[in-house]
Design a protein around this motif. Structure first.
Motif, PDB file in Angstrom:
ATOM      1  N   UNK A 110       0.974  -1.228  -0.134  1.00  0.00           N
ATOM      2  CA  UNK A 110      -0.031  -0.339  -0.065  1.00  0.00           C
ATOM      3  C   UNK A 110       0.771   1.160   0.006  1.00  0.00           C
ATOM      4  N   UNK A 111       2.130   1.215   0.640  1.00  0.00           N
ATOM      5  CA  UNK A 111       2.946   2.436   0.618  1.00  0.00           C
ATOM      6  C   UNK A 111       4.263   2.261  -0.064  1.00  0.00           C
ATOM      7  N   UNK A 112       4.710   1.110  -0.688  1.00  0.00           N
ATOM      8  CA  UNK A 112       5.958   0.992  -1.286  1.00  0.00           C
ATOM      9  C   UNK A 112       7.232   0.717  -0.487  1.00  0.00           C
ATOM     10  N   UNK A 113       6.767   0.829   0.892  1.00  0.00           N
ATOM     11  CA  UNK A 113       7.818   0.706   1.728  1.00  0.00           C
ATOM     12  C   UNK A 113       8.619  -0.610   2.022  1.00  0.00           C
ATOM     13  N   UNK A 114       9.883  -0.560   1.630  1.00  0.00           N
ATOM     14  CA  UNK A 114      10.623  -1.648   1.556  1.00  0.00           C
ATOM     15  C   UNK A 114      11.017  -2.102   3.031  1.00  0.00           C
ATOM     16  N   UNK A 115      10.692  -3.418   3.505  1.00  0.00           N
ATOM     17  CA  UNK A 115      10.607  -3.737   5.063  1.00  0.00           C
ATOM     18  C   UNK A 115      11.557  -4.865   5.405  1.00  0.00           C
ATOM     19  N   UNK A 116      12.026  -5.485   4.232  1.00  0.00           N
ATOM     20  CA  UNK A 116      13.058  -6.765   4.476  1.00  0.00           C
ATOM     21  C   UNK A 116      13.741  -6.729   2.956  1.00  0.00           C
ATOM     22  N   UNK A 117      15.269  -7.207   3.145  1.00  0.00           N
ATOM     23  CA  UNK A 117      15.753  -7.555   1.908  1.00  0.00           C
ATOM     24  C   UNK A 117      16.927  -8.223   2.191  1.00  0.00           C
ATOM     25  N   UNK A 118      16.962  -9.522   1.506  1.00  0.00           N
ATOM     26  CA  UNK A 118      18.294 -10.410   1.494  1.00  0.00           C
ATOM     27  C   UNK A 118      18.699 -10.367   0.207  1.00  0.00           C
ATOM     28  N   UNK A 119      19.843  -9.666   0.142  1.00  0.00           N
ATOM     29  CA  UNK A 119      20.448  -9.729  -1.386  1.00  0.00           C
ATOM     30  C   UNK A 119      21.617 -10.786  -1.667  1.00  0.00           C
ATOM     31  N   UNK A 120      21.659 -11.869  -0.554  1.00  0.00           N
ATOM     32  CA  UNK A 120      22.867 -12.817  -0.926  1.00  0.00           C
ATOM     33  C   UNK A 120      23.106 -13.218   0.270  1.00  0.00           C
ATOM     34  N   UNK A 121      23.878 -14.474   0.415  1.00  0.00           N
ATOM     35  CA  UNK A 121      24.291 -15.272   1.657  1.00  0.00           C
ATOM     36  C   UNK A 121      25.414 -14.411   2.589  1.00  0.00           C
ATOM     37  N   UNK A 122      26.259 -13.775   1.852  1.00  0.00           N
ATOM     38  CA  UNK A 122      27.207 -13.348   2.588  1.00  0.00           C
ATOM     39  C   UNK A 122      27.880 -12.141   2.142  1.00  0.00           C
ATOM     40  N   UNK A 123      27.363 -10.787   2.556  1.00  0.00           N
ATOM     41  CA  UNK A 123      27.671  -9.426   2.099  1.00  0.00           C
ATOM     42  C   UNK A 123      29.083  -9.360   1.961  1.00  0.00           C
ATOM     43  N   UNK A 124      29.933  -9.821   3.133  1.00  0.00           N
ATOM     44  CA  UNK A 124      31.332  -9.624   3.127  1.00  0.00           C
ATOM     45  C   UNK A 124      32.036 -10.254   2.098  1.00  0.00           C
ATOM     46  N   UNK A 125      31.634 -11.313   1.670  1.00  0.00           N
ATOM     47  CA  UNK A 125      32.358 -11.934   0.337  1.00  0.00           C
ATOM     48  C   UNK A 125      31.841 -11.562  -0.901  1.00  0.00           C
ATOM     49  N   UNK A 126      30.651 -11.227  -0.965  1.00  0.00           N
ATOM     50  CA  UNK A 126      30.139 -10.924  -2.273  1.00  0.00           C
ATOM     51  C   UNK A 126      29.039  -9.674  -2.037  1.00  0.00           C
ATOM     52  N   UNK A 127      29.461  -8.217  -2.497  1.00  0.00           N
ATOM     53  CA  UNK A 127      28.653  -7.154  -2.260  1.00  0.00           C
ATOM     54  C   UNK A 127      27.230  -7.007  -3.430  1.00  0.00           C
ATOM     55  N   UNK A 128      27.528  -7.904  -4.499  1.00  0.00           N
ATOM     56  CA  UNK A 128      26.711  -7.721  -5.532  1.00  0.00           C
ATOM     57  C   UNK A 128      25.272  -8.156  -4.725  1.00  0.00           C
ATOM     58  N   UNK A 129      24.197  -6.987  -5.056  1.00  0.00           N
ATOM     59  CA  UNK A 129      22.864  -7.499  -4.428  1.00  0.00           C
ATOM     60  C   UNK A 129      22.061  -7.955  -5.190  1.00  0.00           C
ATOM     61  N   UNK A 130      21.702  -9.201  -5.164  1.00  0.00           N
ATOM     62  CA  UNK A 130      20.763 -10.179  -5.880  1.00  0.00           C
ATOM     63  C   UNK A 130      19.302  -9.742  -5.928  1.00  0.00           C
ATOM     64  N   UNK A 131      18.918  -9.116  -4.907  1.00  0.00           N
ATOM     65  CA  UNK A 131      17.501  -8.516  -4.714  1.00  0.00           C
ATOM     66  C   UNK A 131      17.290  -7.307  -5.689  1.00  0.00           C
ATOM     67  N   UNK A 132      18.244  -6.477  -5.788  1.00  0.00           N
ATOM     68  CA  UNK A 132      18.196  -5.171  -6.680  1.00  0.00           C
ATOM     69  C   UNK A 132      18.868  -5.116  -7.911  1.00  0.00           C
ATOM     70  N   UNK A 133      19.846  -6.087  -8.004  1.00  0.00           N
ATOM     71  CA  UNK A 133      20.904  -6.095  -9.094  1.00  0.00           C
ATOM     72  C   UNK A 133      20.704  -7.103  -9.922  1.00  0.00           C
ATOM     73  N   UNK A 134      20.168  -8.280  -9.309  1.00  0.00           N
ATOM     74  CA  UNK A 134      20.406  -9.712 -10.065  1.00  0.00           C
ATOM     75  C   UNK A 134      19.169  -9.622 -10.960  1.00  0.00           C
ATOM     76  N   UNK A 135      19.427  -9.579 -12.233  1.00  0.00           N
ATOM     77  CA  UNK A 135      18.347  -9.473 -13.424  1.00  0.00           C
ATOM     78  C   UNK A 135      18.256 -11.005 -13.951  1.00  0.00           C
ATOM     79  N   UNK A 136      17.312 -11.506 -13.706  1.00  0.00           N
ATOM     80  CA  UNK A 136      16.952 -13.121 -13.923  1.00  0.00           C
ATOM     81  C   UNK A 136      15.925 -13.488 -14.587  1.00  0.00           C
TER      82      UNK A 136
END
Length: 663
Positions: free
Chosen positions: A328-354
């Protein structure tokens, strides 16, 4: 006219021209003199770099997610500690004639006209860039450009070239919070500037023109291409031999893990940071003392991470992306972009075009319902071949089920029957489906090929796009752009930035309701039963791509729309044996979705109307939902003769006004 008359006329013309030139020069002189009187005193040393105020990032419960520093992420180093090849790399790409001009390079200005800005540094010298960083501010006006040029001349008249270069290399922004070469070397490669090799130095030099566009973290392909351009310029200008250039080009892009990872939702924090850098600039973000109020719900974030880890947490398991949006508001409340940010900063939730597979079918369904196709309309489910622009398009059903049957559109949606949807898109039109998807929230450009009916996209889509677009159905056809930012203020509380969440009616409300009911059937009786939550009204759709390389479940319950993607982020890898099964959208993605959404809906129940289940995908208008019985065939209030009825809670203002006359 006599000769003497013509000569006199010529003299008058020359005199008039000289007078005009003198006036112009006089006016220009007065202008430049007055402008010069307003110029600041220019001198550069380590004290010229100023001070910075930390920006603080908050979750929606007021807890601190991160602190973004400016000055603390800069370490001053002497020019003697900066490798010569790093100095040469920066000069080669930013200011080829740095050691020969006097602050302004007129040749570069002329040659840059008509060329792409930033390709080889444009017309702005290193000295001008330093002046802009230290002594000027505001919009890019003509007066400001003149001020910068005058200051650049004055700075070079007072200061040695090496001092200018040293200050510049300690001042310029390299992206991801890094100011100066020492901080950048540590951030990207885990070494001091003195230890950088030629390829690494070229990578840093490549960042100066556009730290976001050429980020080796977020855009590795673009970073490599830009690095190689720097190496080419270094070779052309005599800093590298052909063999040295070739050896540096062959070196892979190997980055160090980040040193300051946010403890909660690191992919989300970086996503918000990059959005603000694009809108407000890096200096404001890292040095402006901002207060960034985000939409992230820490409890939901932990539940999303727990769901992903509990289902696919073994070594060698595929990656998981999860995005949850308050539709209803567009508010992002949770995001998991990959298993381990320290080893891979690529955000699969926002950058992963699949590829979305059958999770794209709801866009075809919405288009069809808008055009008057009914849920009980019957289609052939037999294998299908049709001539399209680029040849013959041949479609089989998933593992050839329903190869000889005719099915209603509702049944074909329940069981994700490819051949029915192939026939459907040929009926409603691929361009119309593209327009529907765009209106609902898919922002990645789509090609209007019939294969999109089965998720065959040229580029693919991100989980964030899918969660947002499904949220349009959930919100009764109302589209609200997603954002992770609620408000940004300065340290005194004055508003700096507030996202515009302008809602629009993307699809008819009646079509959204019909689609909601059909996707509810998918969860209750179809391929999405793995997502079913006892006692919770939910709707959604599975998606599985060719060779089991991508698997999705996207759906909504309560006031949350959530997308789950499972796959291997680094490549297209067949998932035919993960924990002993082939990975489909109805397997791990549906399970992760359920394990996240079950506690999430319970957690958010307090925000809904007390003692009433969540409304079935329509926005509330303030009245308490009422239980209504709806005929699935007519989409009207059911009577006692309707054979197929669903009970759901709806806002009274949105409930059907008429009783079914079909039965």
């Amino acid at each position: 006219m006599p000769v003497s008359g013509r000569f006199a006329h010529l003299l008058k013309a020359v005199a008039a021209t000289l007078i005009v030139l003198l006036v112009v020069l006089l006016v220009a002189g007065i202008y430049l003199n007055r402008l010069a009187m307003t110029l600041p005193d220019v001198s550069v040393d380590s004290d010229s770099l100023g001070t910075a105020e930390t920006s603080i990032v908050f979750a929606n419960d007021g807890s601190v997610l991160a602190e973004w520093h400016g000055e603390e992420d800069r370490t001053i180093v002497a020019l003697e500690q900066i490798p010569e090849h790093l100095q040469q790399a920066v000069i080669a790409i930013e200011d080829e004639r740095f050691y020969t001009h006097h602050g302004v390079d007129t040749r570069a200005i002329v040659s840059s006209l008509g060329s792409e800005v930033g390709d080889r540094g444009g017309g702005s010298t290193i000295t001008q860039q330093l002046v802009k960083l230290l002594f000027t501010e505001g919009e890019r006006t003509f007066t400001r450009k003149i001020r910068e040029a005058l200051l650049a001349y004055e700075l070079e008249a007072r200061t040695r070239k090496d001092t200018v270069l040293e200050t510049y290399l300690n001042t310029v922004y390299f992206g991801h919070g890094s100011y100066g070469v020492e901080s950048a070397a540590q951030r990207y490669f885990g070494v001091g500037a003195a230890q950088l090799d030629v390829a690494q130095s070229a990578t840093l030099a490549a960042l100066i023109g556009s730290p976001g566009r050429f980020s080796p973290i977020d855009a590795p392909d673009a970073a490599l291409e830009r690095r190689d351009l720097v190496l080419s310029e270094m070779a052309r200008q005599g800093y590298l031999s052909p063999a040295e250039e070739s050896a540096a080009r062959a070196q892979p892009l190997e980055l160090a893990p980040p040193q300051d990872v946010a403890e909660v939702a690191p992919h989300f924090v970086e996503y918000v940071k990059q959005e603000l850098i694009e809108r407000l600039g890096a200096d404001t973000v890292f040095k402006g003392g901002l207060r960034v109020y985000t939409t992230l719900d820490p409890q939901l974030q932990l539940q999303a991470e727990s769901a992903a880890e509990s289902v696919l947490g073994r070594g060698g398991d595929p990656e998981v992306a999860v995005v949850a949006v308050e539709h209803d508001t567009g508010a992002l409340v949770a995001m998991v972009g990959g298993r381990d940010y320290a080893s891979n900063q690529f955000n699969l939730a926002t950058q992963g075009h699949r590829q979305p597979g059958s999770a794209f079918k709801p866009f075809v369904l919405v288009t069809a319902l808008e055009q008057g196709v009914r849920p009980d309309q019957v289609f052939s489910a037999a294998p299908y071949s049709v001539e399209v622009d680029d040849g013959t398009w041949t479609v089989q059903n998933y593992e050839n089920q329903y190869s000889a049957d005719s099915l209603t559109l509702r049944a074909a949606t329940n069981w994700s029957v490819n051949c029915v949807y192939a026939r459907l898109i040929m009926q409603v039109g691929a361009r119309e489906v593209v327009a529907t998807a765009r209106d609902m929230g898919i922002v990645t450009p789509l090609e209007p090929h019939p294969a999109i009916a089965l998720g065959g996209l040229t580029t693919g889509v991100t989980p964030l796009e899918m969660a947002s677009a499904y949220g349009t159905i959930a919100a009764g056809g109302v589209r609200t752009p997603p954002s992770g930012i609620e408000l940004v203020t300065d340290d005194a509380g004055a508003t700096i930035y507030e996202p515009e969440r302008t809602a629009s009616q993307a699809i008819p409300e009646s079509v959204a309701m019909e689609t909601s009911l059909m996707l509810h059937d998918v969860v209750e009786n179809g391929t999405g039963v793995g997502a079913r939550i006892p006692g919770v009204w939910a709707a959604g759709k599975t998606g599985t791509t060719q060779s089991y390389r991508d698997a999705w479940f996207v759906g909504w319950a309560g006031d949350l729309s959530c997308a789950v993607w499972v796959g291997y982020g680094e490549a297209q890898v067949d998932m035919t044996d993960v924990h002993g099964i082939k990975v489909t959208g109805g397997s791990f993605p549906a399970t992760i979705w359920r394990q996240f959404m079950a506690p999430a809906t319970a957690h958010r129940q307090a925000a809904l109307t007390p003692n009433a289940p969540a409304a079935a995908g329509v926005p509330a208008t303030g009245s308490a939902p009422v239980l209504v019985s709806i005929c699935r065939d007519s989409m009207e209030l059911a009577n006692e003769n309707c054979p197929d009825v669903i009970e759901m809670y709806l806002d009274p203002a949105l409930a059907p006004a008429t009783t079914c006359t079909r039965h």
